[in-house]
Design an enzyme around this catalytic site. Sequence first.
Site: not given
Ligand code: BG6
Length: 485
Positions: A154, A184, A188, A222, A241, A246, A332
Amino acid sequence: MTTMQQTAQTATNPNGTPTDSDALVIFGVSGDLAKKMTFVSLYKLAERGLLKVPFIGVAFTDWSDEEFKAHALQSIKDCGQKVDSGVWDAMSAKMTYVQGDYTKDETYQAVKAKLGDAKNPLFYLEIPPGLFLTAVQGLHAAGLTENARVVIEKPFGYDYDSAVKLYGQLSQMLNEEQIYRIDHYLGKNAIQDIMVWRFSNRMFEPIWNSAHVESVQITMAESFDVADRGSFYDRVGALKDVVQNHIMQIIGLLSMDPPSTATPAAIHAQQLHAFESMRPIEPSDYVRGQYTGYHDVEGVAEGSTTETFVAIKLYIDSWRWAGVPFFIRTGKNLGCTATEAVVVYKRPPLQLFKETGCPHPERNRLRFRFGHGDDGVQMQVQALDPSSQMASKPVVLNVDFSEALGEEKLPYEQLLGDALQGIATRFATQKIIEGTWIALSKILANPGPALEYAPGTMGPRESDALIEHYGGWIAPVGSKSDQPA
Ligand code: BG6
């Protein structure tokens, strides 16, 4: 570099099932993603006996094969993975390295030479998005794309038009079945579980609609800041992002109708239907934020208005979801780290125990917890409060997946393993990606100001107004912000 027009093939067996890839080539193998995710995932695949093919790493860094292997081993250990020497020896015996510039033909010729007789390679492009097309053109010019699968990181495009344009260019060289758009979150277990939870149980699907569901909330919070990713993040922001990919994928799984079969095509068709029914988000249903101190992060442009927080209300205009708001918030430097989706049900139709002075029961909630070592599901239901005549009190039925189901695969272990076998279910299609960009089109065109928020909070308070008629934001499990869990 030249590009011939050529019809590419998807590698399949005579009975139509996908052929396993016979080599794995990873571009961008010296990068951070490889260090933190890829090598350890490949090690886990090797440990399960699923990495049997040659593995070629490609990057600009000047490494010998031995230096490449040493870097991979150190990365695996840095991820906290215990390394079995037998597994590592077998894995590293298959590893070689190509040093090269992605814009040069000789890089792809060197890859070709290393591939030898391989007929169905898997190419994984974990490189900056601006190089996706260059790399595919290089592979194509070297005659390497015909039976290949190409996994693309991505983001796929930076808006609807650029995603369509990139696909138009790639489809001169690859067909849709050869392109694996990786996200990703789709790797999960707890996120794919949404489909199993809904369609392998009898009790949820009949009430999974606007007649019973009042709203859906998704929080991806986060507590860490942008840290050393300033120059990347400042060009992207929270919306591109994590929301476009996601969070939208989570919504696709929560909102899709049951597929006619479990094939990737049938599953993707239902997910697409949800995105096609998604109303483009109105700027008035969008709150952007930026944490205090963001401008001090290295790589962030002076006066940057990039958002580090977003809150959104969106609607899916389908028969199932008409009138049900889906709320999203992510950011964030927030008060906690947690990713959750909460389905909030309407209250019971009748306040039956009103006469005995009991308050209206709380709404039922079904809460999915994703990732961060805390996967699981919780149901908040009402039970008789023993200290009262007939009043109810919320109680929580909880399952922790690690305890109940055992160890999960790592997301990239799952996804790279699937791609090697040609299993496309957990990858996004072009039409789905386009659907997500269309949903964001109005707010990308008219983003509005980024409101300042203090680190450690849950973003600007203005985001509360979006959801106040629906009971407010629900605090993630274990956090102290917002409403009680
Ligand atoms: C990434 C983003 O794709 O996913 C990050 O670029 C983010 O900014 C991350 O922190 C979160 O992934 P996970 O698996 O830690 O929730």
